[in-house]
Design an enzyme around this catalytic site. Sequence first.
Site, mmCIF file in Angstrom:
data_model
loop_
_atom_site.group_PDB
_atom_site.id
_atom_site.type_symbol
_atom_site.label_atom_id
_atom_site.label_comp_id
_atom_site.label_asym_id
_atom_site.label_seq_id
_atom_site.Cartn_x
_atom_site.Cartn_y
_atom_site.Cartn_z
ATOM 1 N N LEU A 26 -44.912 114.710 126.595
ATOM 2 C CA LEU A 26 -44.714 115.866 125.730
ATOM 3 C C LEU A 26 -43.405 115.676 124.986
ATOM 4 O O LEU A 26 -42.428 115.164 125.547
ATOM 5 C CB LEU A 26 -44.657 117.169 126.539
ATOM 6 C CG LEU A 26 -45.969 117.720 127.100
ATOM 7 C CD1 LEU A 26 -45.680 118.868 128.051
ATOM 8 C CD2 LEU A 26 -46.900 118.177 125.970
ATOM 9 N N ASP A 27 -43.353 116.107 123.731
ATOM 10 C CA ASP A 27 -42.115 116.062 122.965
ATOM 11 C C ASP A 27 -41.050 116.924 123.638
ATOM 12 O O ASP A 27 -41.380 117.875 124.357
ATOM 13 C CB ASP A 27 -42.341 116.577 121.539
ATOM 14 C CG ASP A 27 -43.320 115.715 120.764
ATOM 15 O OD1 ASP A 27 -43.342 114.494 120.999
ATOM 16 O OD2 ASP A 27 -44.042 116.268 119.910
ATOM 17 N N PRO A 28 -39.762 116.656 123.382
ATOM 18 C CA PRO A 28 -38.703 117.497 123.967
ATOM 19 C C PRO A 28 -38.878 118.987 123.665
ATOM 20 O O PRO A 28 -38.633 119.830 124.539
ATOM 21 C CB PRO A 28 -37.429 116.934 123.328
ATOM 22 C CG PRO A 28 -37.753 115.485 123.094
ATOM 23 C CD PRO A 28 -39.202 115.479 122.686
#
Length: 305
Positions: free
Chosen positions: A40-42
């Site tokens: 998952l992206d930050p």
Amino acid sequence: MSPASGILLVDKPGGITSHDVVARTRRAFGTRKIGHAGTLDPMATGLLVLGIEGATRLLTYLVGLDKTYETTIRLGAATTTDDAEGETVSTAAAGALDSVTDSRIADGVARLTGRISQVPSTFSAIKVDGRRAYDLARAGEDVELKAREVTISRFAVGESRRTALADGTEVIDLDATIDCSSGTYIRALGRDLGADLGVGGHLTMLRRTRIGPFELADAHTLEALADGAPALLDPAEVASRVLGRLDVTAGEARDLRHGKKLAGQAGRLEGDLAAAVDPEGVLVGVVERRGEALKSAMNMPEVTA
């Protein structure tokens, strides 16, 4: 004693990377042998599926599962990263959002539902000539990613809010629930919906709530990890839920572990793959058809006392 083997569901908070979650999990379980089934992206939050010890071998069968996301798409501005962490590159002209009616939004969403061709976000982890696209983009290099076919089985728009930001920019925020195939970039959906409507778009919120049969409601928080290693999902249970279960005898389990085929047993499989489980409830591995026989496609490490 060796660390436990199994699957761990984690609720990733915003502001950290998926690798940060893996690092904290390694400390909690006292092992470096941990992998994940999709990052998952930050900015994004929600469900991460981690494999611990021998269960990392199962991750290859989990990465391709379909997923569900909750998201907020902001229409009226486009960013470099297609989400709120990027720099704004364009905003809608004054009054442009007046023509963005619920009907036009519904039409745009319909065009992004079903089997579609999608160009991933430039700031993605896709490798180009051995380097991550986001590294190239941050270095100021031009990044051209190829379109890919993905399936959006549900793109349901919920509440919408028209508002003016502090700088006077007018935007429309759309809450949406999206069911999609593995490999879909939700950021690209927000970008493409905004582009289709002529006003630009990006995500301000993204939360993954499901991966295949696994739900966010069953995930552990990082605070729980800090309190100690939580119980893991049993590899046999996980593999059976994803692939279907094939109960094998002790003799068959021994043969499969030794790389032997089970002659004439292909008819026992309902699909192409199944989780082979021995009489003790232990996952032997994943079996596949080989003509009229069954053979191991993957064997789990044998558990020793």
